[in-house]
Motif scaffolding. Structure first.
Motif, PDB file in Angstrom:
ATOM      1  N   HIS A  95       0.819  -1.213   0.000  1.00  0.00           N
ATOM      2  CA  HIS A  95       0.000   0.000   0.000  1.00  0.00           C
ATOM      3  C   HIS A  95       0.855   1.267   0.000  1.00  0.00           C
ATOM      4  CE1 HIS A  95      -3.632  -2.397   0.609  1.00  0.00           C
ATOM      5  NE2 HIS A  95      -2.918  -3.114   1.440  1.00  0.00           N
ATOM      6  N   GLY A  96       2.014   1.172  -0.629  1.00  0.00           N
ATOM      7  CA  GLY A  96       2.888   2.330  -0.762  1.00  0.00           C
ATOM      8  C   GLY A  96       3.734   2.631   0.448  1.00  0.00           C
ATOM      9  N   ILE A  97       3.608   1.829   1.492  1.00  0.00           N
ATOM     10  CA  ILE A  97       4.364   2.082   2.728  1.00  0.00           C
ATOM     11  C   ILE A  97       5.669   1.305   2.651  1.00  0.00           C
ATOM     12  CG2 ILE A  97       4.343   1.950   5.242  1.00  0.00           C
ATOM     13  CD1 ILE A  97       1.223   1.844   5.000  1.00  0.00           C
ATOM     14  N   ALA A  98       6.743   2.007   2.324  1.00  0.00           N
ATOM     15  CA  ALA A  98       8.023   1.345   2.105  1.00  0.00           C
ATOM     16  C   ALA A  98       8.771   1.081   3.407  1.00  0.00           C
ATOM     17  CB  ALA A  98       8.897   2.187   1.177  1.00  0.00           C
ATOM     18  N   ARG A  99       8.536   1.941   4.407  1.00  0.00           N
ATOM     19  CA  ARG A  99       9.330   1.800   5.637  1.00  0.00           C
ATOM     20  C   ARG A  99       8.637   2.527   6.778  1.00  0.00           C
ATOM     21  NH1 ARG A  99      15.292   4.353   5.729  1.00  0.00           N
ATOM     22  NH2 ARG A  99      15.780   4.198   7.947  1.00  0.00           N
ATOM     23  N   VAL A 100       8.589   1.897   7.932  1.00  0.00           N
ATOM     24  CA  VAL A 100       8.098   2.501   9.172  1.00  0.00           C
ATOM     25  C   VAL A 100       9.137   2.216  10.239  1.00  0.00           C
ATOM     26  CG1 VAL A 100       6.229   2.647  10.851  1.00  0.00           C
ATOM     27  CG2 VAL A 100       5.713   1.993   8.488  1.00  0.00           C
ATOM     28  N   ARG A 123      -6.403  -0.091   6.543  1.00  0.00           N
ATOM     29  CA  ARG A 123      -5.832  -0.905   7.623  1.00  0.00           C
ATOM     30  C   ARG A 123      -4.318  -0.765   7.673  1.00  0.00           C
ATOM     31  NH1 ARG A 123      -7.808  -6.885   6.979  1.00  0.00           N
ATOM     32  NH2 ARG A 123      -6.444  -7.112   8.806  1.00  0.00           N
ATOM     33  N   ALA A 124      -3.672  -0.703   6.507  1.00  0.00           N
ATOM     34  CA  ALA A 124      -2.216  -0.551   6.473  1.00  0.00           C
ATOM     35  C   ALA A 124      -1.799   0.828   6.986  1.00  0.00           C
ATOM     36  CB  ALA A 124      -1.713  -0.762   5.044  1.00  0.00           C
ATOM     37  N   ILE A 125      -2.551   1.857   6.617  1.00  0.00           N
ATOM     38  CA  ILE A 125      -2.262   3.211   7.103  1.00  0.00           C
ATOM     39  C   ILE A 125      -2.383   3.249   8.621  1.00  0.00           C
ATOM     40  CG2 ILE A 125      -3.098   5.594   7.136  1.00  0.00           C
ATOM     41  CD1 ILE A 125      -3.967   5.144   4.190  1.00  0.00           C
ATOM     42  N   ALA A 126      -3.474   2.679   9.144  1.00  0.00           N
ATOM     43  CA  ALA A 126      -3.680   2.660  10.593  1.00  0.00           C
ATOM     44  C   ALA A 126      -2.563   1.899  11.307  1.00  0.00           C
ATOM     45  CB  ALA A 126      -5.038   2.044  10.918  1.00  0.00           C
ATOM     46  N   ALA A 127      -2.124   0.786  10.717  1.00  0.00           N
ATOM     47  CA  ALA A 127      -1.040   0.004  11.320  1.00  0.00           C
ATOM     48  C   ALA A 127       0.257   0.795  11.349  1.00  0.00           C
ATOM     49  CB  ALA A 127      -0.847  -1.297  10.539  1.00  0.00           C
ATOM     50  N   ALA A 128       0.547   1.523  10.278  1.00  0.00           N
ATOM     51  CA  ALA A 128       1.762   2.339  10.242  1.00  0.00           C
ATOM     52  C   ALA A 128       1.709   3.432  11.301  1.00  0.00           C
ATOM     53  CB  ALA A 128       1.935   2.944   8.852  1.00  0.00           C
ATOM     54  N   MET A 129       0.560   4.087  11.424  1.00  0.00           N
ATOM     55  CA  MET A 129       0.442   5.149  12.416  1.00  0.00           C
ATOM     56  C   MET A 129       0.521   4.600  13.839  1.00  0.00           C
ATOM     57  SD  MET A 129       0.492   7.998  10.889  1.00  0.00           S
ATOM     58  CE  MET A 129       0.194   8.961  12.378  1.00  0.00           C
ATOM     59  N   GLU A 130       0.020   3.378  14.038  1.00  0.00           N
ATOM     60  CA  GLU A 130       0.100   2.769  15.369  1.00  0.00           C
ATOM     61  C   GLU A 130       1.556   2.590  15.801  1.00  0.00           C
ATOM     62  OE1 GLU A 130      -1.203   1.196  18.947  1.00  0.00           O
ATOM     63  OE2 GLU A 130      -2.378   2.182  17.371  1.00  0.00           O
ATOM     64  N   LEU A 131       2.428   2.290  14.844  1.00  0.00           N
ATOM     65  CA  LEU A 131       3.831   2.040  15.172  1.00  0.00           C
ATOM     66  C   LEU A 131       4.607   3.314  15.490  1.00  0.00           C
ATOM     67  CD1 LEU A 131       4.664  -0.762  12.581  1.00  0.00           C
ATOM     68  CD2 LEU A 131       4.299  -1.014  15.047  1.00  0.00           C
ATOM     69  N   HIS A 187     -13.679   9.856  12.936  1.00  0.00           N
ATOM     70  CA  HIS A 187     -13.197   8.652  13.600  1.00  0.00           C
ATOM     71  C   HIS A 187     -12.047   8.047  12.810  1.00  0.00           C
ATOM     72  CE1 HIS A 187     -13.039   4.815  15.652  1.00  0.00           C
ATOM     73  NE2 HIS A 187     -13.074   4.216  14.481  1.00  0.00           N
ATOM     74  N   LEU A 188     -11.041   7.595  13.532  1.00  0.00           N
ATOM     75  CA  LEU A 188      -9.889   6.925  12.934  1.00  0.00           C
ATOM     76  C   LEU A 188      -9.524   5.710  13.777  1.00  0.00           C
ATOM     77  CD1 LEU A 188      -7.663  10.051  12.270  1.00  0.00           C
ATOM     78  CD2 LEU A 188      -8.690   8.634  10.497  1.00  0.00           C
ATOM     79  N   PRO A 189      -9.013   4.655  13.169  1.00  0.00           N
ATOM     80  CA  PRO A 189      -8.486   3.542  13.970  1.00  0.00           C
ATOM     81  C   PRO A 189      -7.232   3.996  14.714  1.00  0.00           C
ATOM     82  CG  PRO A 189      -8.847   2.913  11.665  1.00  0.00           C
ATOM     83  CD  PRO A 189      -8.933   4.400  11.727  1.00  0.00           C
ATOM     84  N   GLY A 190      -7.185   3.748  15.994  1.00  0.00           N
ATOM     85  CA  GLY A 190      -5.997   4.104  16.752  1.00  0.00           C
ATOM     86  C   GLY A 190      -5.999   5.550  17.211  1.00  0.00           C
ATOM     87  N   GLU A 191      -4.842   5.994  17.686  1.00  0.00           N
ATOM     88  CA  GLU A 191      -4.697   7.336  18.243  1.00  0.00           C
ATOM     89  C   GLU A 191      -4.286   8.335  17.166  1.00  0.00           C
ATOM     90  OE1 GLU A 191      -2.258   7.548  21.743  1.00  0.00           O
ATOM     91  OE2 GLU A 191      -2.784   5.506  22.339  1.00  0.00           O
TER      92      GLU A 191
END
Length: 313
Positions: A95-100, A123-131, A187-191
């Protein structure tokens, strides 16, 4: 085959382009050149390059292109097939997320090469932001970002605002004549990522939805842009197959920022701090580390930041 491809491309141009007067002018120029033999004996790829150059002379629109289709999209000719192929492509490139990453000094780092449609990549965006949610500052690297979906931009950038009361962008649709407003999400998943600095890295490769990401945050004074002026493409685009191997990308709308009343088309997004793109990360990381040293309370994080600072430039 060349004449058929040209006529199909011009038909789509005149039917779909956000600026119909320019489309008609460009079509007339290309038909005159075709009658004069300008496109005779050109292979598909060469024909695409020449048509793109001729369209640019009239329209000066970097989104308006005739080009070979990507290998893994060549079996997709219907809209349903194209959507399915797009979703598969997004999955393959994460989903374009090369590195977190969490960098020393508790600085978050996101390397985003594409902005996915929110329905596919949320879901991938939310996971990246969670990290990166507990970092003290964030660097978002868009130096290799070539674009994507406007709703994905809104999803990403909503994380940097507290609620649904920030008007981020408008898009005027040429076919309907309607303007759609885009606001930060309720509303967004996560903080959310609030009350901490965000640094966005830019280059002359940064394009389209990547530029909107930059422009939305810059006009709302929510991020510091560091790097080089971006490429300059502000018109949302659709892809239309001309054959199994060739396509035309046609801008069908235009962005209108609610703060500036305009967009970055043709001029790019000018960063707040102009440095060569290759030096942007070092500059941003140093600023982030100095912020950590000025505001941090954790002895471990402060030690990390001090150790990282000499190497950050």
């Amino acid at each position: 085959m060349g004449d058929d491809l040209i006529e199909k491309a011009l038909g789509l141009l005149c039917d779909k382009y956000i600026f119909p007067e320019k489309a008609a002018e460009a079509a007339a120029v290309i038909r005159a050149k075709r009658a004069a033999g300008a496109y005779a004996d050109l292979g598909e790829a060469e024909l695409g390059e020449q048509l793109t150059a001729d369209l640019a002379e009239v329209c000066a629109d970097k989104h308006l292109r005739v080009r070979p289709r990507e290998e893994d999209l060549r079996e997709a000719l219907t809209e349903e097939q194209m959507i399915a192929a797009y979703v598969q492509q997004l999955r393959r490139n994460n989903h374009g997320i090369a590195r977190v990453e969490r960098l020393d000094g508790n600085v978050g780092y996101l390397d985003l090469r594409q902005i996915p449609d929110a329905s596919a990549g949320g879901r991938a965006i939310a996971a990246a932001m969670e990290l990166v949610t507990h970092t003290s500052a964030l660097i978002v690297d868009l130096r290799k970002n070539r674009g994507g979906a406007p709703n994905g931009v809104i999803f990403w950038t909503s994380y940097f605002f507290p609620d649904d009361e920030t008007h981020l962008n408008d898009i005027y649709d040429g076919a309907s004549g309607r303007t759609r407003q885009f606001w930060s999400l309720a509303h967004l998943p996560g903080e959310r990522y609030l009350d901490r600095p965000v640094y966005v890295l830019t280059s002359d490769v940064t394009f389209s939805a990547g530029e909107e990401f930059c422009y939305n945050l810059q006009t709302q004074k929510r991020a510091t842009l560091i790097g080089a002026t971006t490429r300059g493409g502000a018109h949302p685009t659709e892809f239309f197959p001309l054959s199994a191997t060739m396509e035309i990308t046609v801008p069908i709308a235009r962005a209108v920022n609610p703060v500036t009343g305009t967009n970055w088309e043709g001029i790019g997004v000018v960063p707040d701090v102009e440095v060569p793109a290759g030096e942007a990360f070092g500059y941003a990381y140093e600023k982030a580390l100095r912020h950590v040293l000025a505001t941090g309370t954790s002895a471990t994080v402060l030690e990390e930041a001090r150790a990282a600072l000499p190497a950050s430039g």
